[in-house]
Design a protein around this motif. Structure first.
Motif, PDB file in Angstrom:
ATOM      1  N   ARG A  45       0.839  -1.198   0.000  1.00 37.39           N
ATOM      2  CA  ARG A  45       0.000   0.000   0.000  1.00 37.39           C
ATOM      3  C   ARG A  45       0.879   1.255   0.000  1.00 37.39           C
ATOM      4  NH1 ARG A  45      -5.436  -0.487   0.763  1.00 37.39           N
ATOM      5  NH2 ARG A  45      -5.449   1.756   1.191  1.00 37.39           N
ATOM      6  N   LYS A  46       0.434   2.258  -0.719  1.00 40.87           N
ATOM      7  CA  LYS A  46       1.245   3.455  -0.908  1.00 40.87           C
ATOM      8  C   LYS A  46       1.453   4.227   0.397  1.00 40.87           C
ATOM      9  CE  LYS A  46      -2.693   6.355  -2.297  1.00 40.87           C
ATOM     10  NZ  LYS A  46      -3.239   7.230  -3.373  1.00 40.87           N
ATOM     11  N   GLU A  47       0.508   4.106   1.349  1.00 42.34           N
ATOM     12  CA  GLU A  47       0.668   4.825   2.621  1.00 42.34           C
ATOM     13  C   GLU A  47       1.940   4.402   3.347  1.00 42.34           C
ATOM     14  OE1 GLU A  47      -3.876   4.213   2.192  1.00 42.34           O
ATOM     15  OE2 GLU A  47      -2.037   3.064   1.833  1.00 42.34           O
ATOM     16  N   LEU A  48       2.358   3.163   3.145  1.00 40.15           N
ATOM     17  CA  LEU A  48       3.514   2.622   3.863  1.00 40.15           C
ATOM     18  C   LEU A  48       4.846   3.115   3.291  1.00 40.15           C
ATOM     19  CD1 LEU A  48       2.190  -1.019   4.273  1.00 40.15           C
ATOM     20  CD2 LEU A  48       2.121   0.822   5.956  1.00 40.15           C
ATOM     21  N   GLU A  49       4.795   3.839   2.184  1.00 41.92           N
ATOM     22  CA  GLU A  49       6.009   4.429   1.610  1.00 41.92           C
ATOM     23  C   GLU A  49       6.305   5.800   2.217  1.00 41.92           C
ATOM     24  OE1 GLU A  49       7.855   2.688  -0.315  1.00 41.92           O
ATOM     25  OE2 GLU A  49       6.448   1.043  -0.720  1.00 41.92           O
ATOM     26  N   GLN A  50       5.385   6.322   3.021  1.00 45.30           N
ATOM     27  CA  GLN A  50       5.523   7.673   3.562  1.00 45.30           C
ATOM     28  C   GLN A  50       6.243   7.680   4.908  1.00 45.30           C
ATOM     29  OE1 GLN A  50       1.889  10.079   3.438  1.00 45.30           O
ATOM     30  NE2 GLN A  50       0.918   8.479   2.213  1.00 45.30           N
ATOM     31  N   ALA A  51       6.590   8.889   5.335  1.00 47.81           N
ATOM     32  CA  ALA A  51       7.108   9.076   6.691  1.00 47.81           C
ATOM     33  C   ALA A  51       5.947   8.974   7.667  1.00 47.81           C
ATOM     34  CB  ALA A  51       7.783  10.442   6.819  1.00 47.81           C
ATOM     35  N   GLY A  52       6.178   8.283   8.779  1.00 48.89           N
ATOM     36  CA  GLY A  52       5.108   8.155   9.755  1.00 48.89           C
ATOM     37  C   GLY A  52       5.550   7.432  11.010  1.00 48.89           C
ATOM     38  N   GLY A  75      10.226   5.848   5.505  1.00 52.06           N
ATOM     39  CA  GLY A  75       9.424   4.887   4.760  1.00 52.06           C
ATOM     40  C   GLY A  75       9.110   3.743   5.712  1.00 52.06           C
ATOM     41  N   ILE A  76       7.875   3.663   6.169  1.00 49.04           N
ATOM     42  CA  ILE A  76       7.538   2.737   7.251  1.00 49.04           C
ATOM     43  C   ILE A  76       7.659   1.278   6.815  1.00 49.04           C
ATOM     44  CG2 ILE A  76       5.614   1.955   8.695  1.00 49.04           C
ATOM     45  CD1 ILE A  76       4.732   4.798   8.955  1.00 49.04           C
ATOM     46  N   LYS A  77       7.404   1.013   5.562  1.00 55.19           N
ATOM     47  CA  LYS A  77       7.373  -0.364   5.075  1.00 55.19           C
ATOM     48  C   LYS A  77       8.645  -1.137   5.420  1.00 55.19           C
ATOM     49  CE  LYS A  77       7.293  -3.063   0.803  1.00 55.19           C
ATOM     50  NZ  LYS A  77       7.167  -3.008  -0.677  1.00 55.19           N
ATOM     51  N   SER A  78       9.808  -0.568   5.155  1.00 56.39           N
ATOM     52  CA  SER A  78      11.067  -1.292   5.377  1.00 56.39           C
ATOM     53  C   SER A  78      11.293  -1.580   6.853  1.00 56.39           C
ATOM     54  CB  SER A  78      12.252  -0.488   4.816  1.00 56.39           C
ATOM     55  OG  SER A  78      12.355   0.774   5.468  1.00 56.39           O
ATOM     56  N   ARG A  79      10.842  -0.659   7.728  1.00 58.76           N
ATOM     57  CA  ARG A  79      11.011  -0.879   9.161  1.00 58.76           C
ATOM     58  C   ARG A  79      10.159  -2.055   9.643  1.00 58.76           C
ATOM     59  NH1 ARG A  79      12.929   3.020  12.332  1.00 58.76           N
ATOM     60  NH2 ARG A  79      13.205   1.194  13.695  1.00 58.76           N
ATOM     61  N   ILE A  80       8.897  -2.079   9.184  1.00 59.74           N
ATOM     62  CA  ILE A  80       8.005  -3.163   9.605  1.00 59.74           C
ATOM     63  C   ILE A  80       8.447  -4.489   8.988  1.00 59.74           C
ATOM     64  CG2 ILE A  80       5.608  -3.962   9.663  1.00 59.74           C
ATOM     65  CD1 ILE A  80       4.761  -1.012   9.553  1.00 59.74           C
ATOM     66  N   GLU A  81       8.968  -4.455   7.774  1.00 61.14           N
ATOM     67  CA  GLU A  81       9.517  -5.665   7.147  1.00 61.14           C
ATOM     68  C   GLU A  81      10.602  -6.275   8.022  1.00 61.14           C
ATOM     69  OE1 GLU A  81       9.219  -6.708   2.913  1.00 61.14           O
ATOM     70  OE2 GLU A  81       7.952  -7.228   4.615  1.00 61.14           O
ATOM     71  N   SER A  82      11.468  -5.405   8.564  1.00 60.74           N
ATOM     72  CA  SER A  82      12.530  -5.878   9.449  1.00 60.74           C
ATOM     73  C   SER A  82      11.960  -6.495  10.719  1.00 60.74           C
ATOM     74  CB  SER A  82      13.460  -4.709   9.802  1.00 60.74           C
ATOM     75  OG  SER A  82      14.408  -5.091  10.772  1.00 60.74           O
ATOM     76  N   HIS A  83      10.944  -5.864  11.295  1.00 63.04           N
ATOM     77  CA  HIS A  83      10.333  -6.385  12.520  1.00 63.04           C
ATOM     78  C   HIS A  83       9.576  -7.695  12.248  1.00 63.04           C
ATOM     79  CE1 HIS A  83      11.582  -2.743  14.315  1.00 63.04           C
ATOM     80  NE2 HIS A  83      10.602  -1.983  13.890  1.00 63.04           N
ATOM     81  N   GLU A  84       9.071  -7.847  11.031  1.00 63.85           N
ATOM     82  CA  GLU A  84       8.364  -9.080  10.693  1.00 63.85           C
ATOM     83  C   GLU A  84       9.330 -10.266  10.722  1.00 63.85           C
ATOM     84  OE1 GLU A  84       6.055 -12.013   8.370  1.00 63.85           O
ATOM     85  OE2 GLU A  84       7.888 -11.108   7.627  1.00 63.85           O
TER      86      GLU A  84
END
Length: 298
Positions: A45-52, A75-84
């Motif tokens: 989802r595009k929202e996960l590419e933003q700062a947040g 970019g939140i996506k990469s951070r959550i990918e790491s936590h996954e």
């Protein structure tokens, strides 16, 4: 003064347990709640590419309190990918971004700092963050705007069943103020193993992680401990000073007026094994007259 507000929840795939899009009228932000099981499906989802800012939430065996991790990223996506890959405890993540691109690195770092400070002060969860960031410097106007963004997040979280940032509201109990009628189920009996009984019931003058029906909260005035085997008896009771929410799962903490008092042991007797695997209710009169567990609940 609290203000009325409207929250809109959109469930894109018709499965509310996997993805919710959270919107609030007149707010410049947007929230997403994504289950861990559905992360792979929705991570594009595009929202996960933003700062947040994001919050991982879950439980681990043996912990009554939820575990959370607060993080931020450009970019939140990469951070959550790491936590996954590296964090096992979480089963859902809440993400908050700006709907107009208005959050920069300083803003999201301040939001991360503020949420961690809030979680520490409220003390309704186990915080998985190893380090607490220092408060970033913002201009006066930036801080005011970012504080308002935080306030909007905090107003949304309880509506998606996240209360770990919310001050627990105590129900103060006053036994002397309004004497109760006799034979009311005003005493809760809780099973207690030796370590918890000594450390918490006797040592902290409290007991927690108890599930109590909402209709019983107004009646409960006393608590008694059933010590499990090899003692297998109710041995102590205490007057309750206050009741407060504990953690994030509909459980409560009971605070005592004074230290627990010892009573003549009410033994298991001929009662069925397992009769006190969870909390049960009785009357104050039976607590002081029963000779065995069967009489306590008869």
């Amino acid at each position: 003064m609290p203000k009325p507000y409207t929250i809109r929840l959109f469930v894109p795939d018709g499965e509310p347990s996997t993805l919710k899009i959270i919107d609030k009228m007149n707010w410049t932000g947007i929230g997403l709640e994504i289950s861990r099981d559905a992360w792979t499906k929705h991570k594009t989802r595009k929202e996960l590419e933003q700062a947040g800012i994001y919050i991982l939430i879950g439980y681990q065996d043996g912990n009554d309190l939820p575990i959370i991790y607060v993080g931020q990223g450009d970019g939140i996506k990469s951070r959550i990918e790491s936590h996954e890959r590296n964090k096992e405890f979480w089963d859902k993540v809440l993400v908050f971004v700006s709907s107009n691109g208005g959050l920069n690195r300083a803003h999201i770092t301040w939001l991360e700092w503020a949420l961690i400070q809030k979680a520490i002060s409220v003390d309704r969860c186990k915080l998985d963050n190893n380090a607490t960031p220092t408060e970033p410097i913002l201009t006066e106007s930036e801080k005011a705007d970012t504080q308002e963004f935080l306030n909007e997040i905090l107003s949304i979280l309880p509506l998606v069943e996240v209360r770990v940032f919310e001050e627990a509201k105590k129900i103060n109990i006053s036994i002397q103020a309004k004497p109760q009628k006799k034979n009311i189920l005003n005493t809760i009996i809780v099973p207690a193993q030796e370590e918890g009984f000594k450390k918490v019931f006797l040592g902290e003058n409290s007991w927690y992680a108890i599930r109590i029906g909402g209709g019983k909260l107004k009646d409960i005035k006393y608590i008694a401990a059933y010590q499990t085997a090899p003692i297998s008896a109710v041995t102590h009771y205490a007057e309750i000073e206050s009741i407060e929410p504990y953690g994030d799962g509909g459980k409560y903490k009971l605070n005592f007026v004074n230290s627990a008092k010892e009573i003549t042991p009410i033994k298991l007797g001929n009662a069925k094994k397992g009769i006190l695997q969870s909390a049960r209710y009785t009357t104050y009169e039976k607590l002081h007259s029963a000779k065995d567990i069967t009489e306590l609940f008869n």
